[in-house]
Design a protein around this motif. Structure first.
Motif, PDB file in Angstrom:
ATOM      1  N   VAL A 178       0.851  -1.195   0.000  1.00  0.00           N
ATOM      2  CA  VAL A 178       0.000   0.000   0.000  1.00  0.00           C
ATOM      3  C   VAL A 178       0.886   1.244   0.000  1.00  0.00           C
ATOM      4  CG1 VAL A 178      -1.871  -1.163   1.199  1.00  0.00           C
ATOM      5  CG2 VAL A 178      -0.122   0.034   2.522  1.00  0.00           C
ATOM      6  N   GLN A 226      -5.777   9.668  -7.648  1.00  0.00           N
ATOM      7  CA  GLN A 226      -6.484   9.192  -6.459  1.00  0.00           C
ATOM      8  C   GLN A 226      -5.802   9.611  -5.162  1.00  0.00           C
ATOM      9  OE1 GLN A 226      -8.373   5.214  -6.690  1.00  0.00           O
ATOM     10  NE2 GLN A 226      -7.096   4.890  -8.493  1.00  0.00           N
ATOM     11  N   CYS A 227      -4.908  10.586  -5.245  1.00  0.00           N
ATOM     12  CA  CYS A 227      -4.202  11.065  -4.054  1.00  0.00           C
ATOM     13  C   CYS A 227      -4.632  12.500  -3.755  1.00  0.00           C
ATOM     14  CB  CYS A 227      -2.688  11.014  -4.261  1.00  0.00           C
ATOM     15  SG  CYS A 227      -2.045   9.351  -4.575  1.00  0.00           S
ATOM     16  N   THR A 238      -5.681  10.665   1.441  1.00  0.00           N
ATOM     17  CA  THR A 238      -5.929   9.340   0.878  1.00  0.00           C
ATOM     18  C   THR A 238      -5.000   9.133  -0.305  1.00  0.00           C
ATOM     19  OG1 THR A 238      -7.689  10.234  -0.527  1.00  0.00           O
ATOM     20  CG2 THR A 238      -8.349   9.278   1.586  1.00  0.00           C
ATOM     21  N   ALA A 260      -3.724   5.991  -3.475  1.00  0.00           N
ATOM     22  CA  ALA A 260      -3.922   4.696  -4.120  1.00  0.00           C
ATOM     23  C   ALA A 260      -2.900   4.542  -5.226  1.00  0.00           C
ATOM     24  CB  ALA A 260      -5.342   4.566  -4.676  1.00  0.00           C
ATOM     25  N   ASN A 283      -4.111  -0.841  -4.634  1.00  0.00           N
ATOM     26  CA  ASN A 283      -3.809  -0.734  -3.212  1.00  0.00           C
ATOM     27  C   ASN A 283      -4.106   0.696  -2.747  1.00  0.00           C
ATOM     28  OD1 ASN A 283      -2.541  -3.423  -2.917  1.00  0.00           O
ATOM     29  ND2 ASN A 283      -0.997  -2.573  -4.283  1.00  0.00           N
ATOM     30  N   SER A 284      -4.765   0.831  -1.601  1.00  0.00           N
ATOM     31  CA  SER A 284      -5.120   2.167  -1.110  1.00  0.00           C
ATOM     32  C   SER A 284      -4.675   2.339   0.338  1.00  0.00           C
ATOM     33  CB  SER A 284      -6.624   2.400  -1.228  1.00  0.00           C
ATOM     34  OG  SER A 284      -7.337   1.450  -0.452  1.00  0.00           O
TER      35      SER A 284
END
Length: 269
Positions: free
Chosen positions: A58, A100-101, A143, A145, A150-151
């Motif tokens: 992750v 996704q960050c 957050t 990913a 994987n996150s």
């Protein structure tokens, strides 16, 4: 081996899988090669190979403060003033998916969200960005990913200058300097004349230092005596009460009261 027959009934096919040796720790990360070997009844042989990789790691999210270290920490709480409260959040992953960050910083009067730019590995909030969110507890959440799926939302314990607990990192922002307010003068009658205040031998002056993050240990007494006389004693309480007292003097003496106070964030009175 798995036996298979071709249309003519003369294919003897053996399927063999060969994988890179796994680490003793059971870590599945790494590259693998799948090899298929087929042999017919006539002895003709064919081989097919397929290489793939596994990424089970992750992303890591690490917070650090920019512009200077916290003036003081206790328990553990970090205090920052307006000019040293910049924030950098770094994302670490071999296959990071920037889309996704994101990072959200929340203060007492608002919040600000920033996404990771394509090709970058960190998000930065300037001191001005953070100061605009208001004094008090500031909370950082993020957050991340990777492209494999994987996150992560927990922040790394290796983060510096902030208190980390699971998905949150916090510190205290204080942009206001301490304020000194006079309360009263004790010790009997006094006279105000020629821009001076005259007391008899024993007297005390009581003040209050107002600040949300006052620290008595950061008060510095600079009171001076111009001629003979007992030293003035400065007493400071944790609630901000300050008393300057002189006692036991049989001689006239002139005093200039002066002291400085800093709060836990480093703002100077």
């Amino acid at each position: 081996p798995q036996q298979m027959e071709d249309i003519a009934g003369c294919l003897d096919c053996e399927v063999e899988k060969t994988f890179t040796e796994l680490a003793a720790t059971g870590d599945l990360n790494g590259k693998y090669t799948l090899t298929l070997t087929a042999t017919d009844f006539c002895g003709n042989q064919g081989t097919f190979q397929y290489t793939f990789a596994i990424d089970a790691t992750v992303p890591t999210i690490q917070v650090s403060m920019t512009g200077g270290v916290a003036y003081q920490e206790e328990g553990p709480t970090y205090y920052y003033k307006a000019d040293n409260c910049g924030i950098t959040v770094k994302f670490v992953d071999e296959h990071l998916d920037a889309a996704q960050c994101k990072v959200t910083v929340t203060g007492s009067v608002g919040s600000k969200e920033m996404a990771l730019a394509a090709g970058e590995t960190a998000v930065t909030f300037s001191a001005a960005d953070v100061a605009a969110l208001g004094d008090g507890i500031v909370t950082i959440q993020a957050t991340a990913a990777d492209t494999v799926g994987n996150s992560q939302s927990n922040l790394a314990q290796e983060s510096t200058g902030v208190a980390v607990s699971g998905e949150k990192a916090t510190f205290v922002l204080d942009t206001q300097a301490p304020v000194l307010k006079a309360v009263d003068a004790a010790g009997g009658n006094y006279l105000e004349q020629d821009q001076a205040v005259y007391f008899k031998a024993d007297f005390s002056l009581n003040f209050t230092v107002e600040d949300a993050n006052f620290d008595a240990a950061l008060v510095n007494d600079q009171t001076q005596r111009a001629n003979e006389g007992p030293d003035a004693q400065l007493a400071v309480q944790d609630d901000g009460a300050v008393t300057l007292s002189v006692s036991g003097s049989a001689e006239n003496a002139v005093y200039t009261m002066a002291f400085t106070a800093k709060d836990k964030a480093g703002n100077l009175m």
